[in-house]
Scaffold this active site. Structure first.
Site, PDB file in Angstrom:
ATOM      1  N   LEU A  13     -29.206 -16.230 -34.427  1.00  0.00           N
ATOM      2  CA  LEU A  13     -29.814 -15.570 -33.367  1.00  0.00           C
ATOM      3  C   LEU A  13     -30.995 -14.716 -33.723  1.00  0.00           C
ATOM      4  O   LEU A  13     -32.030 -14.671 -32.972  1.00  0.00           O
ATOM      5  CB  LEU A  13     -28.728 -14.753 -32.572  1.00  0.00           C
ATOM      6  CG  LEU A  13     -27.662 -15.726 -31.876  1.00  0.00           C
ATOM      7  CD1 LEU A  13     -26.439 -14.756 -31.176  1.00  0.00           C
ATOM      8  CD2 LEU A  13     -28.083 -16.908 -31.032  1.00  0.00           C
ATOM      9  N   ASP A  56     -28.615  -3.267 -45.757  1.00  0.00           N
ATOM     10  CA  ASP A  56     -27.213  -3.871 -45.172  1.00  0.00           C
ATOM     11  C   ASP A  56     -26.707  -2.628 -44.169  1.00  0.00           C
ATOM     12  O   ASP A  56     -27.090  -1.556 -44.303  1.00  0.00           O
ATOM     13  CB  ASP A  56     -26.213  -3.795 -46.349  1.00  0.00           C
ATOM     14  CG  ASP A  56     -24.714  -4.378 -45.755  1.00  0.00           C
ATOM     15  OD1 ASP A  56     -24.381  -3.756 -44.950  1.00  0.00           O
ATOM     16  OD2 ASP A  56     -24.284  -5.230 -46.786  1.00  0.00           O
ATOM     17  N   ASN A  84     -28.604  -6.754 -33.903  1.00  0.00           N
ATOM     18  CA  ASN A  84     -28.215  -8.133 -33.797  1.00  0.00           C
ATOM     19  C   ASN A  84     -27.092  -8.632 -34.871  1.00  0.00           C
ATOM     20  O   ASN A  84     -26.151  -9.310 -34.650  1.00  0.00           O
ATOM     21  CB  ASN A  84     -29.271  -9.235 -33.767  1.00  0.00           C
ATOM     22  CG  ASN A  84     -28.807 -10.619 -33.915  1.00  0.00           C
ATOM     23  OD1 ASN A  84     -28.238 -11.249 -33.233  1.00  0.00           O
ATOM     24  ND2 ASN A  84     -28.829 -11.163 -35.117  1.00  0.00           N
ATOM     25  N   SER A 143     -20.468  -9.260 -27.365  1.00  0.00           N
ATOM     26  CA  SER A 143     -19.681 -10.593 -27.366  1.00  0.00           C
ATOM     27  C   SER A 143     -18.741 -10.291 -26.160  1.00  0.00           C
ATOM     28  O   SER A 143     -18.393  -9.307 -25.905  1.00  0.00           O
ATOM     29  CB  SER A 143     -19.085 -10.762 -28.596  1.00  0.00           C
ATOM     30  OG  SER A 143     -18.062 -11.708 -28.046  1.00  0.00           O
ATOM     31  N   TYR A 162     -12.980  -8.608 -34.257  1.00  0.00           N
ATOM     32  CA  TYR A 162     -14.013  -8.812 -33.842  1.00  0.00           C
ATOM     33  C   TYR A 162     -14.122  -8.333 -32.530  1.00  0.00           C
ATOM     34  O   TYR A 162     -15.154  -7.482 -32.138  1.00  0.00           O
ATOM     35  CB  TYR A 162     -14.334 -10.506 -33.937  1.00  0.00           C
ATOM     36  CG  TYR A 162     -15.880 -10.804 -33.245  1.00  0.00           C
ATOM     37  CD1 TYR A 162     -16.953 -10.735 -34.125  1.00  0.00           C
ATOM     38  CD2 TYR A 162     -15.914 -11.384 -32.161  1.00  0.00           C
ATOM     39  CE1 TYR A 162     -18.108 -11.031 -33.539  1.00  0.00           C
ATOM     40  CE2 TYR A 162     -16.803 -11.718 -31.589  1.00  0.00           C
ATOM     41  CZ  TYR A 162     -18.211 -11.636 -32.318  1.00  0.00           C
ATOM     42  OH  TYR A 162     -19.340 -12.102 -31.941  1.00  0.00           O
ATOM     43  N   LYS A 166     -16.209  -5.189 -30.927  1.00  0.00           N
ATOM     44  CA  LYS A 166     -17.128  -5.547 -29.946  1.00  0.00           C
ATOM     45  C   LYS A 166     -17.163  -4.440 -28.630  1.00  0.00           C
ATOM     46  O   LYS A 166     -17.807  -4.078 -27.997  1.00  0.00           O
ATOM     47  CB  LYS A 166     -17.454  -6.985 -29.392  1.00  0.00           C
ATOM     48  CG  LYS A 166     -18.040  -7.896 -30.699  1.00  0.00           C
ATOM     49  CD  LYS A 166     -19.476  -7.444 -30.986  1.00  0.00           C
ATOM     50  CE  LYS A 166     -20.063  -8.499 -31.832  1.00  0.00           C
ATOM     51  NZ  LYS A 166     -21.500  -8.397 -32.285  1.00  0.00           N
ATOM     52  N   VAL A 195     -23.302 -20.006 -28.816  1.00  0.00           N
ATOM     53  CA  VAL A 195     -24.154 -20.684 -29.621  1.00  0.00           C
ATOM     54  C   VAL A 195     -23.773 -21.132 -31.000  1.00  0.00           C
ATOM     55  O   VAL A 195     -23.091 -20.434 -31.501  1.00  0.00           O
ATOM     56  CB  VAL A 195     -25.560 -19.783 -29.728  1.00  0.00           C
ATOM     57  CG1 VAL A 195     -26.696 -20.501 -30.324  1.00  0.00           C
ATOM     58  CG2 VAL A 195     -25.961 -18.872 -28.272  1.00  0.00           C
TER      59      VAL A 195
END
Ligand SMILES: NC(=O)c1ccc[n+]([C@@H]2O[C@H](COP(=O)([O-])OP(=O)(O)OC[C@H]3O[C@@H](n4cnc5c(N)ncnc54)[C@H](OP(=O)(O)O)[C@@H]3O)[C@@H](O)[C@H]2O)c1
Length: 266
Positions: A13, A56, A84, A143, A162, A166, A195
């Site tokens: 992305l 990073d 992102n 997300s 994850y 988020k 995606v």
């Protein structure tokens, strides 16, 4: 000349954000990557208005150096920031199913460091430049897996580190929105849609990917039995940029899908 900064710009992305933004030669785009030498897809775009910087996002000092370098080029200002960069471990374990407490702790802290603290370090490093810019907008790629109500209604057990990172990221966006509303800043957390990128368990592979993929597919089916599969990357980025450009101070702090609503799996 509007200026943009995108993290995680080497592929997926992030690369498409750089592609669409730099297609307008009136924009200047700072592309933050972990490794310039391997960020060949950005070079392949052959855009003279793209400046590649290395950092990073786990490393607050490296982001500060990148901000100093960007400031030298832009006269100390930045209009739009797109945070992102992110990753998933694809462990495939449920929260109560890790083999050891140590394995659970390592996974949760490791992903939190990049997805939550990494975005916070990024925003903090570039806030002084944004303050001097005329856009004053920050889009944070989040997300749907960080949506608390949907996790329960979809009975989605997977991607625990994850999802936690988020959900916390959405709170960080709300905190920035509350703090910077008086200065006219707009912060928004956006689910980019599903995606096919390096993030997908099918592409990323990893030990737990098959278990994780199964859990994701089951959740998607619950969310929308008529789900047609991943959306094109071009559509995801075009719609996210629409949100970035159109959303106003009244919407600051929101967490929405790429269509600007709360329909996570359309
Ligand atoms: N694809 C989806 O369906 C989907 C759905 C929901 C949310 N998202 C979110 O979308 C964002 C972009 O992901 P993607 O789908 O484009 O995945 P991707 O193809 O794996 O790209 C992720 C990018 O983030 C970078 N990155 C990872 N850790 C980093 C770190 N510590 N410091 C700096 N950069 C780092 C990677 O750098 P390298 O190139 O060096 O590896 C890569 O460029 C992520 O925040 C992800 O959570 C994606």
């Amino acid at each position: 000349m509007p200026s943009y900064l995108v993290t995680g710009a080497a592929k997926g992305l992030g690369l498409e954000f750089v592609n669409q933004l730099s297609a307008d030669s009136g924009n200047i785009v700072f592309a933050i990557v972990r490794n310039k030498a391997t960020a060949t897809q950005i070079a392949d775009l052959r855009r003279t208005n793209v400046i590649i910087l290395e950092a990073d996002v786990d490393d607050a000092k490296a982001l500060q150096f990148a901000a100093n370098d960007a400031a030298k080029v832009s006269g100390g200002q930045l209009d739009y920031l797109i945070s992102n960069a992110g990753r998933s471990s694809h462990s495939g374990f449920t929260l109560s199913g890790y083999p050891t407490p140590e394995a659970l702790e390592h996974d949760v802290l490791d992903i939190f460091k990049t997805n939550t603290l990494g975005a916070i370090h990024t925003i903090n490093a570039f806030l002084p430049l944004l303050n001097k810019g005329s856009g004053k907008k920050v889009l944070v790629v989040s997300s749907a897996l960080g949506d608390i109500e949907s996790t329960v209604s979809w009975e989605f057990l997977g991607a625990v580190s994850y999802s936690i990172s988020k959900a916390a990221l959405n709170m960080a966006v709300a905190k920035y929105a509350a703090e910077y509303k008086p200065q006219g800043f707009v912060f928004v957390a956006v689910h980019p849609g599903i995606v096919n990128t390096g993030m997908s368990p099918t592409v990323a592979g990893g030990e737990g990917f098959a278990r994780e993929l199964e859990m994701i597919m089951a959740a998607n089916k619950k969310a929308n039995p008529n789900w047609q599969g991943p959306i094109p990357i071009e559509e995801s980025i075009r719609k996210q940029l629409d949100i970035l450009h159109k959303w106003r101070i009244e919407e600051t702090g929101a967490f929405v899908s790429y269509n600007g609503d709360k329909v996570w799996v359309p």
